[in-house]
Design a protein around this motif. Structure first.
Motif, PDB file in Angstrom:
ATOM      1  N   ARG A 120      18.975  38.693  29.301  1.00 32.17           N
ATOM      2  CA  ARG A 120      19.246  39.444  30.531  1.00 32.17           C
ATOM      3  C   ARG A 120      18.138  39.212  31.565  1.00 32.17           C
ATOM      4  O   ARG A 120      18.396  39.270  32.762  1.00 32.17           O
ATOM      5  N   ALA A 153      19.017  36.017  33.160  1.00 32.01           N
ATOM      6  CA  ALA A 153      20.133  36.191  34.082  1.00 32.01           C
ATOM      7  C   ALA A 153      19.720  36.945  35.335  1.00 32.01           C
ATOM      8  O   ALA A 153      20.372  36.834  36.366  1.00 32.01           O
ATOM      9  N   LEU A 169      19.429  40.317  35.198  1.00 35.03           N
ATOM     10  CA  LEU A 169      19.968  41.666  35.054  1.00 35.03           C
ATOM     11  C   LEU A 169      18.892  42.641  34.600  1.00 35.03           C
ATOM     12  O   LEU A 169      19.066  43.838  34.649  1.00 35.03           O
ATOM     13  N   MET A 219      27.290  33.777  33.036  1.00 39.12           N
ATOM     14  CA  MET A 219      27.088  34.478  31.775  1.00 39.12           C
ATOM     15  C   MET A 219      28.431  34.871  31.178  1.00 39.12           C
ATOM     16  O   MET A 219      29.349  35.261  31.886  1.00 39.12           O
ATOM     17  N   PHE A 224      29.918  37.495  28.277  1.00 37.23           N
ATOM     18  CA  PHE A 224      29.451  38.671  27.565  1.00 37.23           C
ATOM     19  C   PHE A 224      30.113  38.822  26.207  1.00 37.23           C
ATOM     20  O   PHE A 224      31.173  38.262  25.946  1.00 37.23           O
ATOM     21  N   PHE A 226      31.505  41.607  24.902  1.00 32.42           N
ATOM     22  CA  PHE A 226      32.806  42.226  25.070  1.00 32.42           C
ATOM     23  C   PHE A 226      33.400  41.648  26.326  1.00 32.42           C
ATOM     24  O   PHE A 226      32.746  41.519  27.343  1.00 32.42           O
ATOM     25  N   VAL A 227      34.653  41.272  26.204  1.00 32.99           N
ATOM     26  CA  VAL A 227      35.288  40.542  27.282  1.00 32.99           C
ATOM     27  C   VAL A 227      35.164  41.313  28.586  1.00 32.99           C
ATOM     28  O   VAL A 227      35.452  42.497  28.645  1.00 32.99           O
ATOM     29  N   SER A 228      34.709  40.657  29.617  1.00 36.24           N
ATOM     30  CA  SER A 228      34.491  41.335  30.879  1.00 36.24           C
ATOM     31  C   SER A 228      35.403  40.768  31.955  1.00 36.24           C
ATOM     32  O   SER A 228      35.004  40.594  33.078  1.00 36.24           O
ATOM     33  N   LEU A 229      36.638  40.466  31.575  1.00 41.90           N
ATOM     34  CA  LEU A 229      37.587  39.978  32.576  1.00 41.90           C
ATOM     35  C   LEU A 229      38.049  41.147  33.435  1.00 41.90           C
ATOM     36  O   LEU A 229      38.018  42.299  33.003  1.00 41.90           O
ATOM     37  N   TYR A 230      38.477  40.849  34.644  1.00 40.96           N
ATOM     38  CA  TYR A 230      38.951  41.881  35.549  1.00 40.96           C
ATOM     39  C   TYR A 230      40.435  42.117  35.274  1.00 40.96           C
ATOM     40  O   TYR A 230      41.259  41.232  35.520  1.00 40.96           O
ATOM     41  N   PRO A 231      40.765  43.297  34.747  1.00 42.95           N
ATOM     42  CA  PRO A 231      42.133  43.507  34.262  1.00 42.95           C
ATOM     43  C   PRO A 231      43.190  43.472  35.364  1.00 42.95           C
ATOM     44  O   PRO A 231      44.349  43.214  35.085  1.00 42.95           O
ATOM     45  N   HIS A 232      42.793  43.731  36.608  1.00 42.09           N
ATOM     46  CA  HIS A 232      43.804  43.796  37.660  1.00 42.09           C
ATOM     47  C   HIS A 232      44.053  42.440  38.311  1.00 42.09           C
ATOM     48  O   HIS A 232      44.878  42.329  39.205  1.00 42.09           O
ATOM     49  N   LEU A 233      43.331  41.422  37.863  1.00 39.01           N
ATOM     50  CA  LEU A 233      43.521  40.087  38.434  1.00 39.01           C
ATOM     51  C   LEU A 233      44.161  39.164  37.405  1.00 39.01           C
ATOM     52  O   LEU A 233      43.946  39.320  36.205  1.00 39.01           O
ATOM     53  N   PHE A 237      37.365  34.001  40.908  1.00 37.05           N
ATOM     54  CA  PHE A 237      36.543  35.091  41.460  1.00 37.05           C
ATOM     55  C   PHE A 237      35.150  34.648  41.903  1.00 37.05           C
ATOM     56  O   PHE A 237      34.751  34.910  43.040  1.00 37.05           O
ATOM     57  N   ARG A 248      35.684  30.995  33.644  1.00 29.71           N
ATOM     58  CA  ARG A 248      35.181  31.663  34.844  1.00 29.71           C
ATOM     59  C   ARG A 248      33.684  31.386  35.008  1.00 29.71           C
ATOM     60  O   ARG A 248      33.189  31.245  36.118  1.00 29.71           O
TER      61      ARG A 248
END
Lengths: 305, 283, 369
Positions: C47, C50, C52, C79, C81, C83-90, C98, C146
């Motif tokens: 991190r 990165a 962060l 990066m 992650f 746990f999947v950090s995809l944007y659910p609304h896209l 993105f 991505r």
């Protein structure tokens, strides 16, 4: 001894889950049936009669849809709807803009955040009637705190409650004071429900805070914000207490909401049949909005699974 | 560089907090003012405290006997009895129904939950047209019993939703183990699950109390003299002879104090409890 | 192609030192794995790279440029992650686009990049779909797409496979290798799984309690663990550690497991050291030390190796491998013999001398003899 006990225990038939479930649901179901379902049916029936609760000796007359026809062609009622609509649109819009701005800065942790959050939530839990009078005092054109500030800033005093448009602004300020916390509560819950890693991924991808807020945070909080929106819509549509205490419908009857007008028809004029019809109209609108609400809620439930 | 980033948040949160807290402080300050101080121009911050309003509310001293404060103390008693009774009943009913909704599948469960929720949506004035008739014919108008029914009814739905949320948070294994060991489900509910959601019951009772305590619309129509609650009595203080501001502010402060106390007590669970009440799930 | 240098980096939270004056170097195009148990500081270190997490001391350099105080967006790192950090609304395509949109890349370039990603990761049919319903492996593939679509100078992966099933992990591992071969992006990969590290890494950085324990290639780390911790952490089943001490009796060396310091608990077993091992032991000249031998190098009845006589308490077969367990002084050890012994049999457990590691009994450091 031990044997006897076991026998008695097995002799007594244990309550099955089905029975227990029914028994647990019964009290709530009972009181709700009595206080919601029964009145609704009864209102539907009463709305087709012409009668007054004050005069029990006069037989109700069946008039079919006359009450509805009369109400819907009554310009007074349309005025109330227009005013209520204005109030709803303005107050909900202001509350959302304010709440989202505040919630944006309340979503992260900082020292004293929990205390501040708790304090900010207080207004929505207070008695609307007390709040109404408090703001009526603050908005008094002669000795009120609001005009004190207005004149201090170099403007001339405003007749807050004597002019319809000013009164609308006054009610919106009071209603916003009371209900913005509710929107903040849900907005913060929604914002904080977005996984941190999603925000971090976007930060690394080079998205600016504004880009992240408009493209990720807002769309992803949309279902919960939608719920907040509908609840505020419904609540402000049926608003009664605040107007009662703050404006009393004045000046004239120009700040009467639909609820306010309904109370007048029912309990000042005692046109019970007509009032029932108006109550049915109001309930139908609310039920329509509630159905959208439930649809949203189930969608959220599905998304979370 | 860091300080520059802080300007906007501090301004927004600060201004909003002022707007949020100011009127409430003004209410409490005003409740201690005498009539002349209340109408002073410009408004005063330094003044001699005057307890006339509180004397009227608590039925003590000279102000309590004046004609204008008649029945204010009685309405405080009414409010306490009605709000407390309604809270106990609504919390009990809601806890039972919330457990059933969390643990069992029954016919039309979704419809039931919607029906329960709908009580929150109903405009009081609309159903009151009917209640007025029903209460008159059953002799419930202007009685404690009638008003307790009202305060129970307005809270049962919320209590059911909040408690279902808390019960959903308790693993079903808790009962499964008890059942396998020969205990009844009632025993598991009463002695295992219920103690685990004590906090939820307290929060539910708190919210129910607040709504019952603040209830005005029903009381204003369904009570006349005997069972008049404090909010209703306050509204009467704005009568034809002018507004009794000292009484209104003192009674208002008395109405506000329990709410602030409750917020202080459950500050840790506040967000969760309130979010449950709206979304029915963990926030 | 970026060279990553970390110099004297420290991260301190209130009273915990998560990373302690750590320095390391990642060459251009290299795939380095940060490995260690949870809480060792590997994710914190990642991190920091990165952006962060702000380090409390030290520097991070990309190609000799100090980026320690740059924001994540200005570092051009990507990066993935845990746990999947995809944007659910896209949609999948919008997710991949993105980072490009966030930087205001032109539409035609975005389209070209999307076409490349769809083809490279075989996402053709998935591009229009929402990520929520995809299987976890595909989700992580989209996250990887991505990450790399804007050609970052550094690719960072934080346990990207640990939430996946074995089957998806194999696919992803292959995908990652392919990516590394084609794009040659300098990659840092964090995991607690030594098998994953061994199979992926050009080099492994083994960490513990915020410190770098060993920095070496997988083969080197397996063959020459720098201390007892490294020896234990790498390899499966884990290495056996026998407490050996010199005795005055008929047999010069006794094995008494961990109970060596507590006389009376269990019976010491004589260690018949081969001449080679005896020479090494004498060279160290200590009375106590720890002898490490991997189960793969502990058999039955071989020739020439050092041996101890033990009783088999457990014997079983996993796939092609036989394994037997025995106990000395209350501690359980395992070996992997060519043929399965009887449970209860007394046998000679024989070590392959070349693969016997010797560690300091107190500090755990390796004796290089």
């Amino acid at each position: 001894m031990a044997d006897t006990q076991t026998t008695t225990r097995s002799l007594r038939k244990p309550i099955g889950d089905r029975t227990l479930c029914t028994l647990f649901l019964l009290p709530s179901l009972g009181i709700l049936a009595m206080m919601v379902a029964y009145p609704f049916v009864s209102l539907l029936i009463n709305s087709t009669y012409r009668f007054s609760a004050l005069r029990n000796n006069v037989e109700p007359v069946f008039v079919g849809t006359d009450n509805f026809d009369f109400l819907l062609s009554d310009p007074d009622l349309w005025d109330r709807f227009v005013f209520t609509g204005q109030f709803v649109v303005v107050t909900v819009t202001v509350q959302f803009i304010l709440a989202i701005a505040v919630a944006y800065y309340l979503q992260r942790d900082f020292k004293g955040r929990d205390l501040l959050f708790t304090i900010l939530m207080i207004p929505m839990m207070l008695s609307p009637i007390v709040i109404g009078f408090l703001w009526r005092y603050i908005f008094n054109s002669e000795w009120g705190l609001m005009n004190f500030f207005v004149t201090q800033l170099g403007f001339s005093a405003i007749d807050w409650l004597g002019v319809t448009d000013n009164a609308l602004v006054a009610v919106v300020i009071a209603d916003t004071w009371m209900w913005t916390p509710f929107v903040i509560l849900l907005a913060v819950a929604a914002f904080r429900g977005i996984p941190v890693s999603i925000q971090e991924a976007a930060t690394i991808d080079g998205a600016s805070p504004f880009f992240r807020f408009t493209r990720l945070t807002l769309p992803m909080s949309a279902p919960i914000l939608g719920i907040a929106f509908l609840l505020r819509l419904i609540d402000s549509f049926k608003q009664y207490d605040l107007f009662f205490a703050l404006t009393g419908g004045a000046p004239g009857s120009t700040t009467e909401t639909v609820s306010f007008y309904l109370a007048k028809v029912a309990f000042s004029y005692f046109y019970t049949g007509e009032a029932s019809a108006l109550a049915v109209i109001q309930l139908v609108i609310i039920i329509g909005l509630s159905l959208i609400f439930v649809r949203l809620l189930t969608r959220i439930g599905r998304q979370r699974q | 560089m860091k300080n520059k980033h802080l300007i906007l948040p501090v301004v927004i949160l600060g201004v909003y907090t002022l707007y949020n807290v100011g009127p409430l402080l003004w209410l409490m300050i005003s409740s201690l003012k005498s009539r002349p101080d209340l109408f002073a121009i410009p408004p005063t911050l330094v003044f001699e405290p005057h307890l006339g309003g509180y004397e009227a509310v608590f039925g003590v001293g000279a102000a309590a006997d004046s004609a204008s404060s008649h029945g204010v103390f009685a309405s405080l008693i009414n409010s306490i009895v009605i709000a407390c009774s309604g809270t106990v009943l609504a919390t009990m009913f809601g806890t039972l129904a919330g457990y059933a909704a969390s643990r069992f599948n029954f016919v039309a469960k979704g419809d039931f939950m919607f029906f329960v929720l709908s009580t929150r949506m109903i405009p009081p004035v609309a159903v009151m047209v009917f209640y007025h008739q029903m209460f008159s014919s059953l002799g419930l108008a202007d009685t404690w019993t009638g008003m307790i029914m009202i305060t129970t009814f307005i809270n049962v739905g919320l209590a059911t939703w909040i408690m279902k949320g808390f019960f959903d948070g308790v693993p079903t294994e808790v009962e499964a183990i008890a059942l396998m060991n020969g205990y009844s489900r009632w025993y598991a509910f009463r002695h295992l699950v219920l103690p685990m959601v004590r906090g939820g019951v307290a929060a539910t009772a708190g919210f129910s109390f607040i709504f019952a305590w603040n209830e005005f619309a029903f009381g204003s129509i369904l009570t006349t003299t005997e069972a008049k609650t404090l909010p209703v009595r306050i509204s009467a203080a704005a009568g034809s002879t002018g507004i009794e501001w000292t009484q209104i502010f003192a009674a208002g402060t008395v109405l506000v104090i329990p709410v602030i106390l409750f917020f202080y007590l459950i500050r840790r669970h506040l967000l969760m409890g309130m979010t449950f009440g709206v979304l029915g799930k963990k926030g | 192609m970026t060279v990553l240098s970390i110099q004297d980096l420290s991260v301190e939270f209130d009273d915990v030192v998560a990373v302690n004056k750590l320095s390391l170097h990642v060459a251009s195009g290299e795939l380095v794995v940060f490995l260690g148990p949870s809480g060792c500081g590997k994710t914190t270190l990642l991190r920091c790279v990165a952006g962060l997490q702000q380090p409390t001391g030290g520097q991070i350099l990309f190609d000799d440029e100090d980026v320690t105080n740059l924001s994540p967006a200005d570092r051009n790192v990507a990066m993935v992650f845990q746990f999947v950090s995809l944007y659910p609304h896209l949609s999948v395509a919008d997710n991949i686009a993105f980072p490009l949109r966030a930087r205001g890349v032109s539409k035609s370039e975005i389209k070209a990049s999307l076409d490349w990603a769809a083809q490279f990761f075989k996402l053709g049919d998935l591009m229009r779909r929402r990520p929520n319903r995809l299987p976890p492996g595909d989700k992580q593939k989209v996250a990887l797409a991505r990450a790399v679509v804007r050609k970052p100078s550094l690719l960072l992966l934080d346990e990207p496979l640990s939430a996946l099933d074995e089957q998806f992990r194999e696919d992803m591992r292959w995908e990652l290798g392919k990516l590394q071969a084609e794009l040659g992006i300098t990659t840092v990969y964090v995991t607690h799984d030594q098998r994953e590290a061994m199979s992926l890494a050009d080099r492994i950085v083994l960490m513990r309690d915020g410190k770098l324990i060993q920095n070496a290639g997988p083969a080197e780390m397996y063959a020459h663990p720098v201390d007892r911790f490294a020896a234990y952490f790498i390899g499966s089943p884990p290495m056996n550690f026998l407490s050996v001490h010199r005795s005055g009796g008929s047999s010069p060396w006794l094995v008494d497991a961990e109970a060596a310091d507590r006389p009376g608990e269990g019976t010491a077993v004589p260690l018949a050291a081969s001449p080679g091992l005896a020479a090494r032991l004498n060279k160290i000249g200590r009375d106590r030390f720890t002898l490490g031998v991997r189960p793969q190098h502990l058999g039955i009845d071989g020739d020439g190796g050092s041996r101890i006589q033990v009783q088999v308490v457990n014997a079983f077969t996993v796939g092609h491998d036989h394994q037997f367990d025995f106990s000395v002084g209350g501690t359980l050890y395992s070996g992997m013999p060519a043929a399965l012994p009887q449970i209860g049999a007394r046998i000679d457990a024989v070590m392959t001398d070349d693969h016997v590691h010797l560690f300091d009994a107190d500090t755990g450091d390796r004796f290089d003899v």
